[in-house]
Design a protein around this motif. Structure first.
Motif, mmCIF file in Angstrom:
data_model
loop_
_atom_site.group_PDB
_atom_site.id
_atom_site.type_symbol
_atom_site.label_atom_id
_atom_site.label_comp_id
_atom_site.label_asym_id
_atom_site.label_seq_id
_atom_site.Cartn_x
_atom_site.Cartn_y
_atom_site.Cartn_z
ATOM 1 N N LEU A 66 0.830 -1.204 0.000
ATOM 2 C CA LEU A 66 0.000 0.000 0.000
ATOM 3 C C LEU A 66 0.868 1.259 0.000
ATOM 4 N N GLN A 67 1.946 1.233 0.770
ATOM 5 C CA GLN A 67 2.849 2.379 0.787
ATOM 6 C C GLN A 67 3.447 2.616 -0.597
ATOM 7 N N SER A 68 3.830 1.540 -1.293
ATOM 8 C CA SER A 68 4.395 1.661 -2.642
ATOM 9 C C SER A 68 3.375 2.237 -3.614
ATOM 10 N N LEU A 69 2.132 1.770 -3.516
ATOM 11 C CA LEU A 69 1.085 2.279 -4.392
ATOM 12 C C LEU A 69 0.822 3.761 -4.142
ATOM 13 N N ALA A 70 0.825 4.156 -2.881
ATOM 14 C CA ALA A 70 0.599 5.559 -2.540
ATOM 15 C C ALA A 70 1.704 6.446 -3.118
ATOM 16 N N GLU A 71 2.941 5.959 -3.064
ATOM 17 C CA GLU A 71 4.062 6.719 -3.615
ATOM 18 C C GLU A 71 3.953 6.871 -5.128
ATOM 19 N N GLU A 72 3.221 5.948 -5.759
ATOM 20 C CA GLU A 72 3.012 6.015 -7.202
ATOM 21 C C GLU A 72 1.810 6.890 -7.566
ATOM 22 N N GLY A 73 1.144 7.448 -6.550
ATOM 23 C CA GLY A 73 0.038 8.349 -6.801
ATOM 24 C C GLY A 73 -1.341 7.732 -6.665
ATOM 25 N N VAL A 74 -1.418 6.494 -6.198
ATOM 26 C CA VAL A 74 -2.721 5.843 -6.008
ATOM 27 C C VAL A 74 -3.354 6.323 -4.704
ATOM 28 N N GLY A 75 -4.620 6.711 -4.765
ATOM 29 C CA GLY A 75 -5.338 7.103 -3.557
ATOM 30 C C GLY A 75 -5.898 5.868 -2.867
ATOM 31 N N ILE A 76 -5.738 5.764 -1.562
ATOM 32 C CA ILE A 76 -6.136 4.568 -0.826
ATOM 33 C C ILE A 76 -7.010 4.957 0.368
ATOM 34 N N LEU A 77 -8.149 4.294 0.485
ATOM 35 C CA LEU A 77 -9.007 4.430 1.664
ATOM 36 C C LEU A 77 -8.906 3.137 2.452
ATOM 37 N N LEU A 78 -8.331 3.205 3.641
ATOM 38 C CA LEU A 78 -8.091 2.028 4.470
ATOM 39 C C LEU A 78 -8.927 2.097 5.737
ATOM 40 N N ILE A 79 -9.775 1.103 5.944
ATOM 41 C CA ILE A 79 -10.555 0.999 7.179
ATOM 42 C C ILE A 79 -9.896 -0.059 8.054
ATOM 43 N N THR A 80 -9.578 0.285 9.283
ATOM 44 C CA THR A 80 -8.909 -0.653 10.180
ATOM 45 C C THR A 80 -9.170 -0.272 11.630
ATOM 46 N N HIS A 81 -9.085 -1.270 12.525
ATOM 47 C CA HIS A 81 -9.165 -1.029 13.961
ATOM 48 C C HIS A 81 -7.785 -1.084 14.602
ATOM 49 N N ARG A 82 -6.756 -1.333 13.812
ATOM 50 C CA ARG A 82 -5.406 -1.509 14.344
ATOM 51 C C ARG A 82 -4.629 -0.195 14.289
ATOM 52 N N SER A 83 -4.316 0.330 15.452
ATOM 53 C CA SER A 83 -3.673 1.643 15.515
ATOM 54 C C SER A 83 -2.283 1.648 14.894
ATOM 55 N N ASP A 84 -1.563 0.501 14.969
ATOM 56 C CA ASP A 84 -0.224 0.477 14.398
ATOM 57 C C ASP A 84 -0.267 0.640 12.883
ATOM 58 N N GLU A 85 -1.335 0.196 12.240
ATOM 59 C CA GLU A 85 -1.469 0.366 10.794
ATOM 60 C C GLU A 85 -1.722 1.827 10.452
ATOM 61 N N LEU A 86 -2.518 2.495 11.281
ATOM 62 C CA LEU A 86 -2.780 3.909 11.044
ATOM 63 C C LEU A 86 -1.501 4.730 11.174
ATOM 64 N N SER A 87 -0.682 4.390 12.149
ATOM 65 C CA SER A 87 0.550 5.156 12.364
ATOM 66 C C SER A 87 1.567 4.912 11.260
ATOM 67 N N ARG A 88 1.499 3.748 10.626
ATOM 68 C CA ARG A 88 2.501 3.394 9.628
ATOM 69 C C ARG A 88 2.196 3.925 8.242
ATOM 70 N N VAL A 89 0.953 3.857 7.824
ATOM 71 C CA VAL A 89 0.677 4.073 6.401
ATOM 72 C C VAL A 89 -0.258 5.229 6.075
ATOM 73 N N THR A 90 -0.917 5.842 7.045
ATOM 74 C CA THR A 90 -1.905 6.864 6.712
ATOM 75 C C THR A 90 -1.314 8.265 6.703
ATOM 76 N N THR A 91 -1.842 9.076 5.812
ATOM 77 C CA THR A 91 -1.505 10.497 5.782
ATOM 78 C C THR A 91 -2.519 11.285 6.590
ATOM 79 N N THR A 92 -3.786 10.972 6.372
ATOM 80 C CA THR A 92 -4.879 11.588 7.127
ATOM 81 C C THR A 92 -5.739 10.482 7.730
ATOM 82 N N THR A 93 -6.085 10.654 8.989
ATOM 83 C CA THR A 93 -6.922 9.671 9.679
ATOM 84 C C THR A 93 -8.236 10.319 10.089
ATOM 85 N N THR A 94 -9.333 9.604 9.863
ATOM 86 C CA THR A 94 -10.653 10.068 10.275
ATOM 87 C C THR A 94 -11.250 9.061 11.248
#
Length: 300
Positions: free
Chosen positions: A21-49
């Protein structure tokens, strides 16, 4: 758009997916990720809602938030104190040599009254198979002692009669009648209708009326309904297979508190999880499985 894509993945597979997902984001792909795991939010998200009751509670960078902030945004209240673990009693509740046909292995297993035994391991390690063996779902007759008395369990009916309760990993497939009402699900095992609202209230289940279909509830509230059906009558052993899988932080907290209450009242809880920090928080003793075998000796 990815809705809980890592929920059923091992730690290694989840890491691989997040790297992709990080590689895809660097290539310009927009990603909407739904998760309950806080470590994933800290690693890969730019904006969290954060959403609560259908409204935005927070929108911004996740990295700037403390654990207290996260709990407040998600639950609407300040974070409570850490869960206080129960103290196990000296009397042994379960002593068994469990056969896991899927792996061709046999495992020694013990658990004490008032104890929360954590079972850890990645997907495919044998956590679910161990729970199934204890509940008579393995297809093999399991011999064990319960409170010092020898018993044999080959099918779930025998386990229920012996005082076992099961919350399966896949609640929507194995734990609920999705098209039936909340009340019908709570009364699926035993109990009286006039006790349903009391049990639901004790777990802080959010619902409109007990007659509404259980599929209308959130994942966390559905899991609480699965738990509720075992609380109408007294049980001695609670088998909880990944009970916090796919639920939010508030529902997790309620489940932790329930587990602690059960253990403090002398019940035995077997709690499986693929998240080490969760086992450290809730379990008195944690055993690790790898392909149907204990990873470490001692204390089994």
């Amino acid at each position: 758009m990815l809705d809980e894509p890592t929920a059923a993945l091992s730690t290694e597979d989840a890491t691989s997916l997040l790297t992709l997902l990080q590689s895809l984001a660097e290539e310009g792909v927009g990603i909407l990720l739904i998760t309950h795991r806080s470590d994933e939010l800290s690693r890969v998200t730019t904006t969290t809602t954060f959403l609560r009751d259908g409204r935005i509670a927070y929108e911004g960078p996740f990295q700037a938030l403390s654990e207290r902030d996260i709990h407040t945004y998600l639950s609407g209240s300040d974070m409570a104190e850490a869960v206080e673990k129960a103290v196990p009693e000296p009397e042994m509740r379960i002593q068994a040599e469990l056969t896991l046909p899927a792996f061709g292995t046999s495992l020694p297993f013990t658990a004490y009254k008032g104890e929360v035994v954590g079972i850890g391991g990645v997907t495919g390690s044998g956590k679910t198979e161990l729970i199934e063996a204890l509940f008579g779902l393995s297809g093999v007759e399991q011999q064990m002692t319960l409170d010092g008395k020898p018993i044999k369990i080959r099918e779930p009916r025998q386990a229920v009669r012996s005082g076992f309760a099961l919350v399966p990993e896949e609640r929507r497939k194995q734990g609920l009648f999705l098209d039936d009402s909340i009340e019908r699900n709570v009364l699926a095992i035993e109990g009286k209708a006039n006790a349903v609202t009391r049990v639901l209230a004790s777990l802080r289940v959010k619902y409109d009326q007990v007659g509404q279909p259980v599929r209308e509830l959130s994942g966390g509230n559905q899991q609480k309904v699965v738990l509720s059906k075992w609380l109408l009558e007294d049980r001695d052993v609670y088998l909880l297979d990944e009970p916090t899988k796919g639920v939010d932080v508030t529902a997790k907290r309620d489940i932790y508190e329930l587990v602690t209450r059960l253990a403090k009242s002398g019940k035995t809880v077997i709690f499986t999880s693929s998240e080490p920090h969760e086992l450290e928080l809730i379990a008195n003793r944690t055993l690790w499985l790898d392909r149907g075998r204990w990873q470490q000796k001692g204390g089994v």
